[in-house]
Design an enzyme around this catalytic site. Sequence first.
Site, PDB file in Angstrom:
ATOM      1  N   LYS A 190       0.851  -1.198   0.000  1.00 15.92           N
ATOM      2  CA  LYS A 190       0.000   0.000   0.000  1.00 15.92           C
ATOM      3  C   LYS A 190       0.883   1.243   0.000  1.00 15.92           C
ATOM      4  CE  LYS A 190      -1.906   2.452   3.242  1.00 15.92           C
ATOM      5  NZ  LYS A 190      -1.704   3.780   2.623  1.00 15.92           N
ATOM      6  N   GLY A 241       7.044   4.376   8.436  1.00 17.39           N
ATOM      7  CA  GLY A 241       6.158   5.503   8.700  1.00 17.39           C
ATOM      8  C   GLY A 241       6.359   6.014  10.113  1.00 17.39           C
ATOM      9  N   THR A 243       6.179   6.596  14.194  1.00 12.89           N
ATOM     10  CA  THR A 243       6.330   5.723  15.360  1.00 12.89           C
ATOM     11  C   THR A 243       4.959   5.387  15.946  1.00 12.89           C
ATOM     12  OG1 THR A 243       8.536   6.564  15.775  1.00 12.89           O
ATOM     13  CG2 THR A 243       7.409   5.577  17.651  1.00 12.89           C
ATOM     14  N   GLU A 244       4.068   6.353  15.910  1.00 16.30           N
ATOM     15  CA  GLU A 244       2.726   6.134  16.463  1.00 16.30           C
ATOM     16  C   GLU A 244       2.016   4.977  15.742  1.00 16.30           C
ATOM     17  OE1 GLU A 244       0.437   9.600  15.806  1.00 16.30           O
ATOM     18  OE2 GLU A 244      -1.369   8.710  16.656  1.00 16.30           O
ATOM     19  N   GLU A 263      10.266   0.476  10.274  1.00 14.23           N
ATOM     20  CA  GLU A 263      11.245   1.539  10.039  1.00 14.23           C
ATOM     21  C   GLU A 263      10.501   2.832  10.360  1.00 14.23           C
ATOM     22  OE1 GLU A 263      12.914   4.467   8.960  1.00 14.23           O
ATOM     23  OE2 GLU A 263      12.768   3.917   6.829  1.00 14.23           O
ATOM     24  N   CYS A 297      13.214  10.486   7.156  1.00 12.16           N
ATOM     25  CA  CYS A 297      13.223   9.928   8.519  1.00 12.16           C
ATOM     26  C   CYS A 297      14.608  10.024   9.138  1.00 12.16           C
ATOM     27  CB  CYS A 297      12.747   8.489   8.501  1.00 12.16           C
ATOM     28  SG  CYS A 297      13.588   7.487   7.282  1.00 12.16           S
ATOM     29  N   GLU A 391       9.593  14.931  16.215  1.00  7.24           N
ATOM     30  CA  GLU A 391      10.010  14.959  14.818  1.00  7.24           C
ATOM     31  C   GLU A 391       9.311  16.118  14.110  1.00  7.24           C
ATOM     32  OE1 GLU A 391      10.676  11.327  11.782  1.00  7.24           O
ATOM     33  OE2 GLU A 391       9.001  11.145  13.129  1.00  7.24           O
TER      34      GLU A 391
END
Length: 777
Positions: A190, A241, A243-244, A263, A297, A391
């Site tokens: 996706k 994507g 961390t959440e 990651e 990232c 971030e």
Amino acid sequence: MPTVSEIMQTMEYGPSVEDSGAVRDWLKAHPSFGHFINGAFTPPGRTFPSVNPATGEDLARITQGTAEDVEAAVKAARKAQPKWAALPGHARAKFLYAIARTIQKRERFLSVLESMDNGKPIRESRDADIPLVVRHFYHHAGWAEMLADEFPGHSAIGVAGQIIPWNFPLLMLAWKIAPALAAGNTVVLKPAEYTSLTALAFAEICQEVGLPKGVVNIVTGDGETGAAIVASDVDKIAFTGSTEVGRAIRAATAGTGKRLTLELGGKSPFIVMEDADLDAAVEGVVDSIWFNQGQVCCAGSRLLVAESVAPRFEALLQRRLAMLRVGAPLDKSTDVGAIVHPVQKQRILDITAKAVAAGADLIGGAPAEACFIAPGYLRQVSPANPAWSEEIFGPIATLTTFRTADEAISLANNSSYGLAALIWSESATVATDLAASVKSGVVWINGANMFDAAAPFGGMRESGYGREGGRVGMLDYLTGPKVRPASEKPAGPLTAALDGAASGAEIDRTGKLYIGGAQKRPDGGASYRAASGDLVPFGNRKDIRNAVEAAKKAGKWAAMGGHGRAQVLYFIAENLSLRRDELAKKHGGKAVDAAIQRLFYYAAWADKFDGLNVQTKPGYLVNVIPEAFGTVGIVCPNDAPLLGFISLVAPAIAMGNSVVVIPAQDDPVAAFDLAQVFDTSDLPGGVVNIVSGPKDELAAVLAAHEDVAALWYCGIDGAAAVEKASTGNLKPVWSFANRDWTGAAGQGRAFLDHAVQWKTVWLPYGALPAGTGSIVY
Ligand code: NAI
């Protein structure tokens, strides 16, 4: 039109816009897209627009994938997988090669499409992203070809669900699809909802090269579609994507047996030492966080600058900042393009405003029309400022000064993330010392954003786990030799007997934990009756915490080096053999003999589990180094109390970890007997800590503990709970079935693979090609 002499006076670049005609023709022919399932495009369903963030124009309409769409895609992938995996490596290699060639032929088209959909400057998509995409497919065509030779006994995992972000749309696709296919997996991928177009163009390439139906399936949509993939019948999830969302995926996959690689985000330190080449370092900032709108990232978003050179560094930085050109992504002279989406632009502005409110000075960083934000940086950012830890994911760095190298390291590691670290120093000694000390999966010395398909990429700590690229990355798409699970004797009921319930003398003899190299009464002094009839300590949450503290203090163990650790393991084996007959009576001769052999085996490995020096580009020394995690939690099988314990503890400590072990619940005496052997074998206190008691309760404490960096759990039933409990600090959890510990399945490289995390250190040598900054194209 300015005259030549006017141009010579201003030295301004005129516009030099890349032609988008071919892409526009393609978009005209594809006003809306369905999914790519089983080798064909489905009719569009409920659609949403994919927007050019630089202009606001709708480029095409994309279908929001439903759970049914995902199911159809997974079904197609499942059906195609056995045949795909059964193809000779050479046949899979030819398909990957054909994909690489076709992308190479379409480089310009794909670069323009990427820049239009994402907003990144054409310089980045054309010179960095797409060439790296091509490199990934070539490199992994090679792994397909060599798979049987290089990974004997390994097989594909099955169907991989892959979810990618919007910052490097086609590159992330390549990072995910190339190794998966090379290893014989099929995929359902996706793309991010903002940037699906190059993935759909890639689907056309799959058709064009005749890739068998169902091998690659692309389902578009937002987070709901992503969640449907996570919930579907796939064997592995690979996610890049936030961390959440990574945490949500960890929780959703807990106990399902799905393999997982994450990651996630980063807040990577960019350390400028006193002796750095400041001009090069400034160029590094440009490459790392400004050229790409900071939407990376691994951007070096925390500038840590030696106080003595900070004024000069900032003067150079500001001069360079003023020269950056923000504007149309398709203009070849644009340095900084558009932020991917208005939502993202607002996030950047909000965090920046919070940072300023907390006392930071903002240099540059002004918002402009549409999705543009000028690059900039925040000064005077202390660890208490929100911008230190959050971030920003935009072209705004933070700047903090330090005085000593020790302070630089402690600031660098003052983060819950551990993705990349950038180090600038002309001294090889200083740079490599810092490289060894920073907690990050990737280290770039005197350079920024160096990527290559052969160089593993991935994080530590809350930046996730798993690697993409090279040999190490391939392992994340393979299953090792199959292990026959052995049924495990369920642990008996456990009732604590309080101090008074047993005689004091008995407790004194048997009821002690082993923490920090010494016997310790359990917190509260409770004990329970083991299967052997002995009274053993009933450890609790506080004991685990004490054990973790003791394990943390054993950091010098890793620094002893492989040879030093091997010596201790040999010595343990020697001392165990001296007590062979006595322990054989209690725990069985076969188990003791096998434990002695196993200690020799891991002593042998201690100085031979080598890193790799990988082939990227000439001029770069790239070392991939196995590093200990630090503190590893180990939950032993209830069977094989002595051999199961040694089979897990020996490989973990051989690699330099210290461990907190929950021994066999029913019979922990064997572990405490071994502790006596450790005491006579020069094993430093704190390397092995043993807390007996209720296995799953104690395991949950280990799983949730912030300072336990990795967890091994033997047993299937309790795996879901520990995996769920580990979402807090996102530690890798290795859960595995009980096995016949006396046999070949009881030892091997797999145990060592799980005992290390890989650090990829890039060190350019010689002069970099003039004018390229430091990005490896
Ligand atoms: P995100 O993590 O929400 O999205 C990444 C991908 O996950 C997208 O394909 C999205 O559709 C999918 N997704 C979202 N929710 C999901 C769920 N519950 N289950 C499965 N898949 C799901 O990232 P987003 O919202 O686009 O960006 C937010 C922040 O995340 C950024 O500001 C940045 O800090 C960070 N980020 C980090 C990236 C990295 O490369 N590590 C990439 C993109 C964003």
